[in-house]
Design a protein around this motif. Sequence first.
Motif, PDB file in Angstrom:
ATOM      1  N   LEU A 633      38.893  38.188  39.542  1.00 46.22           N
ATOM      2  CA  LEU A 633      39.387  38.568  38.149  1.00 46.22           C
ATOM      3  C   LEU A 633      40.728  38.784  37.801  1.00 46.22           C
ATOM      4  O   LEU A 633      41.096  39.459  38.769  1.00 46.22           O
ATOM      5  CB  LEU A 633      38.489  39.808  37.385  1.00 46.22           C
ATOM      6  CG  LEU A 633      36.968  39.778  37.347  1.00 46.22           C
ATOM      7  CD1 LEU A 633      36.345  41.088  36.798  1.00 46.22           C
ATOM      8  CD2 LEU A 633      36.533  38.720  36.595  1.00 46.22           C
ATOM      9  N   THR A 696      30.185  46.662  41.296  1.00 46.80           N
ATOM     10  CA  THR A 696      29.759  45.680  39.997  1.00 46.80           C
ATOM     11  C   THR A 696      29.875  46.677  38.633  1.00 46.80           C
ATOM     12  O   THR A 696      28.698  47.342  38.881  1.00 46.80           O
ATOM     13  CB  THR A 696      28.624  44.796  40.311  1.00 46.80           C
ATOM     14  OG1 THR A 696      28.914  44.187  41.471  1.00 46.80           O
ATOM     15  CG2 THR A 696      28.548  43.702  39.102  1.00 46.80           C
ATOM     16  N   SER A 721      31.150  37.733  38.617  1.00 46.06           N
ATOM     17  CA  SER A 721      32.404  37.795  38.228  1.00 46.06           C
ATOM     18  C   SER A 721      32.983  36.736  38.096  1.00 46.06           C
ATOM     19  O   SER A 721      33.833  36.542  37.333  1.00 46.06           O
ATOM     20  CB  SER A 721      33.089  38.819  39.301  1.00 46.06           C
ATOM     21  OG  SER A 721      32.840  37.945  40.671  1.00 46.06           O
ATOM     22  N   TYR A 769      34.138  43.698  43.837  1.00 46.43           N
ATOM     23  CA  TYR A 769      34.037  42.887  42.581  1.00 46.43           C
ATOM     24  C   TYR A 769      35.633  42.270  41.975  1.00 46.43           C
ATOM     25  O   TYR A 769      35.141  41.171  42.059  1.00 46.43           O
ATOM     26  CB  TYR A 769      33.328  43.996  41.306  1.00 46.43           C
ATOM     27  CG  TYR A 769      33.109  43.107  40.196  1.00 46.43           C
ATOM     28  CD1 TYR A 769      31.872  42.258  40.105  1.00 46.43           C
ATOM     29  CD2 TYR A 769      33.704  43.325  39.161  1.00 46.43           C
ATOM     30  CE1 TYR A 769      31.545  41.658  38.848  1.00 46.43           C
ATOM     31  CE2 TYR A 769      33.375  42.585  37.834  1.00 46.43           C
ATOM     32  CZ  TYR A 769      32.228  41.608  37.870  1.00 46.43           C
ATOM     33  OH  TYR A 769      31.979  41.134  36.779  1.00 46.43           O
ATOM     34  N   GLY A 770      36.360  42.833  41.765  1.00 48.97           N
ATOM     35  CA  GLY A 770      37.379  42.551  41.041  1.00 48.97           C
ATOM     36  C   GLY A 770      38.238  41.320  41.815  1.00 48.97           C
ATOM     37  O   GLY A 770      38.825  40.466  41.320  1.00 48.97           O
TER      38      GLY A 770
END
Lengths: 934, 241
Positions: A633, A696, A721, A769-770
């Motif tokens: 992201l 997440t 994501s 996650y990022g």
Amino acid sequence: MLHNKSFVRKTKSGKITKNVREHYLRDDIYCGVPACKSCDSSAARLSACPSTILILDTNVVLNQIDLIENPAIDDVVVLSIVLQEVRNKNMAVYNRVRALCSNSARKFFVFSNEHHKDTFVQDMAGESKNDRNDRAIRVAAQWYQNHLGGVAKVLLITNDRENKRKAMEMGISAETIETYVKTLGQQDLLDLLVRPPSEDVVMEEVEDLRPSKRKVIYAEHKPMSEITSGLHRGIYHQGKLRVNRYNPFEAYVGSESIGDEIIIYDRTNMNRAFDGDIVAVELLPQEQWQEENSLSLADEEHEEEDVHLVPGSADDAPRTANPGQGSGANADLPSSRPSGRVVGIIKRNWHSYCGSLEPMPMPAGDGGVAHALFVSKDRRIPKIRIQTRQLGNLVSKRIVVTVDSWDRMSRYPSGHYVRTIGEIGDRDTESEVVLIENDIDARPFSSQVLACLPPLPWSVSSEDLANPIRQDLRHIRAFSVDPPGCKDIDDALHCTALPNGNFEVGVHIADVTNFVHPGTPLDDEASQRGTSVYLVERRIDMLPKPLTEDICSLRADVERLAFSVIWEMTPEAEIISTRYTKSIIKSCAALSYIEAQARMDDSRLVDPLTTDLRNMNALAKIMRQRRIERGALTLASAEVKFQIDTETHDPLDIGMYQIREANQMVEEFMLAANVSVAEKILKHFPVCSLLRRHPTPTKEMLEPLLRTAAAVGVNLDVSTSRALADSLDRAVGDDPYFNKLIRILATRCMTQAVYFCSGDLSPPEYHHYGLAAPLYTHFTSPIRRYADVIVHRLLAASLGIYKLPTVFQDAAQLTSIADNLNYRHRNAQMASRSSVELHTLVYFRKRPTDTEARIVKIRSNGFIVFVPKYGIEGPVYLTERSEKGEGEWFMDEQQQQIRKMDGSVTYGVLQKVQIHLEVVEPQPNRPKLQLTLI
Amino acid sequence: MEYVSPEGLRIDGRRPMEMRKLHAEMGVVAKADGSAVFVMGNTKVIAAVYGPREVQNRSQQMSDQALVRCEYSMANFSTGDRMRKGKGDRRSTEISLVVRQTMEACILTHLMPRSQIDIYVQVLQADGGTRCACINAATLALADAAIPMRDLVTSCSAGYLNSTPLLDLNYVEDSAGGPDVTVGILPKMDKVTLLQMDSKLPIDTFDNVMQLAIEGCKAVATYIREVLLENTKQLEYHRGV
């Protein structure tokens, strides 16, 4: 010297079991008085000729810890039974007492009375645990008295009347803490005293005088047994209470049993709970549920105008602070958000608070005891009632206050004064407040810590060069890219074209672990601090300055030790091989992002360094692209930068922090190094690696983002994501800032990334996650983050360079280190943010400004706006707060809009508005930035 | 959990290098050829030795040395909760084996070919360190049965909790989950015959902990020798020498 004494204990653990434990009684436990002739005085800690030795009762230690920490109280014998009781009741106080006992500047001695042959007391039939312990304390006091004879006076300090009486009968001199402190004759000490929650005498008097006035304001807390059974049966719900930042009368309790947040309106329902307390909540009947947004943005100024400063001010009726309970049209509709009320507090989160006293007329006869109300800087905390004898001194100061109790009869909790920080409004004081509120240790390093530093001036020695584990990379053209003015340079890069067309890319990180050895005071201090803290005008270092700015800093044109990760990469940025080594480098240039960017952009420059930069940038772009394809992201945050006047340290200008390609380039290689190191250490140490994960986000967390996005016609896919990243990319509005705003909002919905010990979780949970990376850790900033120091040690051990320190064998200890790092990291972020807020205030105090803002959240009587230019967020009210013009505005939940009833004006989320910024001070000493619509 | 207070006292009041109180008695089972009770604090173990005698199972008979058998069990009342079910579980089998191997190493088995020696050890009261107590009791019982041995075998455990090496762990310390080093030595010959460890320890710490355990073994040996001497004096007295 061993006396064997077995005794029997019954413990309840589901069923009754009988535990037999040995209990050895000894004759080699000494009294701790150096002057004592019969005792070995090598471990004595009391002063040479103490006039009075204090023995404290458990309740004194538990309640008066702030007073005990004052240097005026000294020559104290702490009995082990007292410590044990304190430990069982309050771990925080226990740790503070323990710190006192080990502090060499204080004269606190721990006497292990429970293992001393003369002071051990047998349980007597029919005697309660408490009585037995009280007796043990008295016996120990008596022993001291007989043992010391006339050398020193022994004084038992107890606030327990019964204990005191019995002590007197035994011929021990005993006093209450109040009388003792009075004999010391220091006025300010009396302020530190905690008054007993409801002094029976005083309360009775009040009752007699005005019986009609004594009203119970809050409902009684349910007993613990009832709460537990209620939680079991699902009547009550447990969770942490979080108070709304903008409205202290609204709080949320995240409950797992409901799977949703329970809203709690106004203080009666909050029932004396503080922000951060673990509470038990009971749901209100559905018809009492209120529309979530109907009470938004209530401001505190209107509560509690009339303040009674007499002790009996417990009689104020509860004021409902919500502007229009039930008056708005939507309040009648049952909403989906459950609301509840607190029935009991499972765990208190009381600590010290910074703030100031509410201005008040000086009572006649200054110097006597005055009652004052303390207003915390944190708006989520209610006012606290304190007693003081130095009111004149304190009114213009920032002070620290601790909460002691909150009685049912009293509208405010009562507390006591702890210490003074400084003048209100003074920048140093306010910065200090920021540090204290975030529990940041900004004290200078102790001499023990500084003793661990290598002698200065330091330079690479021939031993380092000869060391076989260290590769000589001085010939390599390494350089660093950092923010301008950066002094703690912990990373450098190099990129060489290889004859086969590939590139050798290296990331060189300052070799901090070469100087910070495990188990040294320096290491302990760094592990406690956890991270450097960056405030607007200063930096609080994790490591002492010589290390941070000189010995470890990879400055230009000096030889420095480094830990290097070196890849061979194809021009398509595929990693062919990875190599880790300790090294010696000599950076050829310390560039700033701006300089690096300028070099890359300037096509006339063809010197080797610039070529390297361009090559790296090309590789970084490919890597970045690949990462984004994997689903990383690109989030945005509103970081602002101040220009500070060098002399006055006043902010001159603020603006958004600009991100250039060069930043992204460096970031990309740091990410790659971190990922490579994470893989390496996890391979070697599958259960004791320190990694970083980013959980997440759950559906509920993304809910507000989706609602906002839907209202402006953007469809976000949050299934993965990857999907989110793609839909964020597509979310391009008609103006350039739109996308960034959506990203900022998305960032807010994310969970925090955290450090963890790999043994504590299963591999799928390691996911970041990022970054869309299965493994991640922090390796690249050991000067300013302790996590990186740990990772450096792990990496060195995995290469067989050093042995793994013993800490890593202890999973529990490693987990506690990780927890501390997370805590410090979060605090450091909060502190930076508060520091920015503080400077924003200073900046706008002199410069009321009109600017453009974006609406980010709609509320029923206003909205919250975000000012991109300054990174400020704050509420804008549409209705005058005094008249609470309910009904004039109508809020559309679906559309995220607020409309005037006659339809003439509409505000929607993400809409641009013009606002006016101005600093106002509605409550004295609590200046705030007011945003008004133009 | 705090197993060693900053004042340097353990939960039960001992210092880190101190053992629990020792007590031993010999000749407690009249019918056996040799027997002993060994007490370390609240751990109490009884051992009985039969033999050397004829081998019961002919197929196990060895023509050059004696057969040593060992059976370890815990009394049902030895722990607070009456849970444990007799012999045959993994733990008992393992300890039986450990005791057998340790004792076999010091018995001069070649002097008694085609015979069998049975060692029965039972834990009467368990409070940590049962393995060590069993070995110590077995040594005494073997001595009582006048079985020729190279040396006494003594055993003691040591652990490492709160970054402190601790001698002779009791049940509470044992169940803390830290490392637990059990050492058995031949004190006169200065040889290690048994070394077991649960959990992990870095090698340099391990050295310290093991050294501590060996010190413990030596202290036990001194005590056992005292008991043996005392016992011999008693025998002399009874015989009227």
